[in-house]
Design a protein around this motif. Structure first.
Motif, short mmCIF file in Angstrom:
data_model
loop_
_atom_site.label_atom_id
_atom_site.label_comp_id
_atom_site.label_asym_id
_atom_site.label_seq_id
_atom_site.Cartn_x
_atom_site.Cartn_y
_atom_site.Cartn_z
N MET A 1 1.07 -1.39 -0.14
CA MET A 1 0.23 0.18 -0.13
C MET A 1 1.14 1.24 -0.25
O MET A 1 1.73 1.30 0.79
CB MET A 1 -1.06 -0.15 1.36
N SER A 2 0.31 2.06 -0.90
CA SER A 2 1.54 3.28 -1.28
C SER A 2 0.93 4.53 0.30
O SER A 2 -0.14 4.19 1.19
CB SER A 2 1.08 4.15 -2.18
N GLN A 3 2.66 4.92 0.65
CA GLN A 3 2.02 5.49 2.00
C GLN A 3 2.22 7.00 1.76
O GLN A 3 3.34 7.29 0.65
CB GLN A 3 3.78 4.79 3.02
N LEU A 4 2.17 7.98 2.00
CA LEU A 4 3.03 9.51 2.14
C LEU A 4 2.76 10.24 3.68
O LEU A 4 2.81 9.71 4.40
CB LEU A 4 1.26 9.92 1.55
N GLN A 5 4.09 10.87 3.44
CA GLN A 5 4.33 11.14 4.57
C GLN A 5 4.95 12.13 4.18
O GLN A 5 5.24 13.04 3.61
CB GLN A 5 5.97 10.47 4.79
N ILE A 6 4.54 14.17 5.20
CA ILE A 6 5.08 15.09 5.19
C ILE A 6 5.55 15.36 5.80
O ILE A 6 5.68 15.13 7.33
CB ILE A 6 3.08 15.72 5.80
N LEU A 7 6.79 16.11 4.88
CA LEU A 7 8.21 16.22 6.18
C LEU A 7 8.19 17.71 6.05
O LEU A 7 8.36 18.78 4.71
CB LEU A 7 9.25 15.46 4.81
N THR A 8 8.74 18.56 7.05
CA THR A 8 9.14 19.21 7.26
C THR A 8 10.54 19.42 7.31
O THR A 8 11.12 19.48 8.07
CB THR A 8 8.85 20.32 7.99
N LEU A 9 11.57 20.80 7.35
CA LEU A 9 12.52 20.53 8.11
C LEU A 9 13.01 21.98 7.57
O LEU A 9 12.53 23.15 6.70
CB LEU A 9 13.40 20.19 6.79
N THR A 10 13.89 22.57 8.03
CA THR A 10 14.68 23.96 8.67
C THR A 10 16.27 23.84 9.31
O THR A 10 16.59 22.78 9.51
CB THR A 10 13.22 25.32 9.56
N CYS A 11 16.95 25.23 8.47
CA CYS A 11 18.50 25.30 8.77
C CYS A 11 18.92 26.08 8.44
O CYS A 11 18.65 26.97 7.93
CB CYS A 11 19.56 24.12 8.13
N ASP A 12 19.91 26.92 8.58
CA ASP A 12 20.98 28.07 8.30
C ASP A 12 21.30 27.57 6.65
O ASP A 12 21.54 26.38 6.24
CB ASP A 12 22.16 28.41 8.44
N ASP A 13 21.14 28.37 6.33
CA ASP A 13 20.70 28.43 4.59
C ASP A 13 22.22 28.22 3.99
O ASP A 13 23.30 28.94 4.63
CB ASP A 13 19.73 29.73 3.61
N SER A 14 22.18 27.18 3.31
CA SER A 14 23.43 27.21 2.45
C SER A 14 23.36 26.51 1.16
O SER A 14 22.34 25.65 0.94
CB SER A 14 24.16 26.51 3.23
N PRO A 15 24.31 26.44 -0.24
CA PRO A 15 23.89 26.07 -1.22
C PRO A 15 24.72 24.28 -0.73
O PRO A 15 24.56 23.43 0.11
CB PRO A 15 25.17 25.88 -2.07
N GLY A 16 22.79 23.38 -1.79
CA GLY A 16 23.46 22.19 -1.67
C GLY A 16 22.03 21.65 -1.14
O GLY A 16 22.43 19.98 -1.11
N ILE A 17 21.36 22.16 0.12
CA ILE A 17 20.43 21.65 1.00
C ILE A 17 19.63 20.99 -0.02
O ILE A 17 18.85 19.44 0.25
CB ILE A 17 19.89 22.61 1.54
N VAL A 18 18.53 21.03 -0.68
CA VAL A 18 17.70 20.20 -2.09
C VAL A 18 17.61 19.53 -3.12
O VAL A 18 17.48 18.12 -2.23
CB VAL A 18 17.10 21.64 -2.88
N ALA A 19 19.15 20.25 -3.07
CA ALA A 19 20.14 18.65 -3.73
C ALA A 19 19.97 16.96 -2.67
O ALA A 19 19.99 16.59 -2.66
CB ALA A 19 21.40 18.92 -4.20
N ALA A 20 20.76 17.85 -1.47
CA ALA A 20 21.46 16.20 -0.45
C ALA A 20 20.24 15.91 -0.23
O ALA A 20 20.05 14.26 0.29
CB ALA A 20 21.90 17.46 0.71
N VAL A 21 18.60 16.54 0.22
CA VAL A 21 17.53 15.87 0.62
C VAL A 21 16.91 14.72 -0.37
O VAL A 21 16.54 14.36 -0.23
CB VAL A 21 16.45 16.96 0.93
N ALA A 22 16.86 15.29 -2.23
CA ALA A 22 16.76 14.12 -3.07
C ALA A 22 17.46 13.50 -3.16
O ALA A 22 16.77 12.69 -3.63
CB ALA A 22 16.73 15.83 -4.07
N THR A 23 18.68 14.05 -2.51
CA THR A 23 19.64 12.40 -2.60
C THR A 23 18.63 11.39 -1.96
O THR A 23 18.89 10.33 -2.57
CB THR A 23 20.98 12.50 -3.07
N GLY A 24 18.97 11.87 -0.59
CA GLY A 24 18.17 10.37 0.40
C GLY A 24 17.38 10.54 0.19
O GLY A 24 17.20 8.67 -0.25
N LEU A 25 16.48 11.27 -0.82
CA LEU A 25 14.83 10.46 -0.66
C LEU A 25 15.07 9.36 -2.01
O LEU A 25 14.59 8.33 -2.14
CB LEU A 25 14.02 11.65 -0.72
#
Length: 284
Positions: A1-25
Motif C-alpha cells: 500500500m502506498s504511503q504518504l509522509q509530510i516532511l518539514t525541515l529547517t536549517c541555516d541556508d547554504s548551497p546544496g540542501i535541496v540536492a542532498a535531501v532529494a538524493t537521500g529520498l
C-alpha cells in the motif's frame, strides 16, 4: 500500500540542501509529490516542506535514516508525519458559535481532515450542538478563582485525548502565560480584528467608533503576549458609514469563520512553519 509522509525541515541556508535531501529520498525509493521552500534572507534560515510517497516501508524512521548525511551536514531540524493519520482537535467556544459551526461543517464535508475529540466551553450554549453531533462536551466555567483549576483540567484533556491542536473558536477567555507557553504552536485563535489594529475586547465597536473603511479577522498562534502571536491568515472586507456596529459584527462573523477554517487547514496539513514571531505559510 502506498504511503504518504509530510516532511518539514529547517536549517541555516547554504548551497546544496535541496540536492542532498532529494538524493537521500531517491536512494530510499521515495517520490517527491510536492515541494515548497523559502529562504529568509534576514535570518539566513531555510525552510522546506515536502510530501513524499513510497511503498509500505516508508516511515518517519526510514526517512530520517535516509536523510542522515544531509541532517549531519547541514544541521537540519526534521519533522515527519503520516499524512493518512487524522489529526485530533479540541474546539473551545464561548457564546458565539459561528466559527465553531463552520469548522464542524468543513469537517463533515471532508474539506478539513480532523477528528473532534472534545468541545470545551465556559457556557452551556453549545451543548446541544455537541450532543447532536456526538462530541464530548465539557462545561468548565471560568473565573479568577477557578482559572488555574480549569486550565489543569484542559491540559489533562489534551493529554488524555492526544489532541494535536487546540482551537479557540471565539473562546472569550485569555489563556494564562504558562498555558500559552506550554502549548506554543498548538493553539490557534481567531481574533475579530485585522491585527495589529484593535486588540482586546470589542474590536468591532472600536473600529466603528474610529470610522474605519475596512474590517477584518486574524487567525494566529497563541502566545503569552495577548493578540501578538505569529499570524497565520487574515482577511478584510469593506464597510461604509451607513453601517452601524451591529452591521460590522454581522460582516465580521463571516470573515472570522472563513479565516479560522483556512488557518486550521494549513496547520493540519503541516503547511505552516514558525520563523520567530512570523510564519512561513506554504499554500497548496
Amino acid at each position: 500500500m502506498s504511503q504518504l509522509q509530510i516532511l518539514t525541515l529547517t536549517c541555516d541556508d547554504s548551497p546544496g540542501i535541496v540536492a542532498a535531501v532529494a538524493t537521500g529520498l531517491t536512494a530510499l525509493g521515495a517520490n517527491i509529490a510536492e515541494s515548497s521552500q523559502f529562504w529568509d534572507r534576514t535570518s539566513n534560515r531555510f525552510f522546506m516542506r515536502l510530501a513524499v510517497e513510497g511503498d509500505e516501508s516508508l516511515s518517519s524512521a526510514s526517512i530520517e535514516r535516509a536523510l542522515g548525511p544531509a541532517i549531519e551536514r547541514f544541521s537540519l531540524r526534521v519533522h515527519t508525519v503520516d499524512a493518512r493519520r487524522r489529526p485530533k482537535i479540541i474546539i473551545m467556544v464561548s457564546k458565539f458559535d459561528h466559527a465553531m459551526l463552520h469548522l464542524l461543517y468543513q469537517i463533515k464535508v471532508g474539506w478539513l481532515n480532523a477528528d473532534v475529540v472534545a468541545i470545551v466551553s465556559n457556557h452551556e450554549d453549545s451543548r446541544g450542538v455537541a450532543e447532536r453531533e456526538g462530541f464530548a462536551y465539557h462545561y468548565w466555567p471560568v473565573c479568577k478563582d477557578t482559572k488555574t483549576e480549569q486550565e489543569n483540567k484542559l491540559l489533562s484533556l489534551v493529554r488524555e485525548t492526544a489532541a494535536d491542536l487546540l482551537i479557540l473558536a471565539r473562546y472569550m477567555q485569555v489563556l494564562s502565560d504558562e498555558m500559552s507557553t506550554r502549548l506554543f504552536g498548538k493553539v490557534i485563535n481567531i481574533h475579530h480584528s485585522f491585527l495589529p489594529s484593535f486588540k482586546g475586547a470589542k474590536p468591532y465597536h472600536q473600529a466603528y467608533e474610529r470610522g474605519v473603511k475596512l474590517i477584518g479577522a486574524t487567525a494566529h498562534y497563541v502566545t503569552p503576549n495577548l493578540d501578538e502571536g505569529p499570524i497565520i491568515d487574515q482577511e478584510t472586507e469593506r464597510v461604509t458609514h451607513t453601517m452601524n456596529a451591529e452591521d460590522f459584527i454581522a460582516t465580521g462573523r463571516d470573515i472570522e469563520s472563513r479565516v479560522l477554517a483556512r488557518a486550521v487547514k494549513l496547520h493540519l496539513e503541516r503547511r505552516i512553519m514558525l520563523n520567530g514571531n512570523k510564519t512561513i505559510v506554504f499554500s497548496n
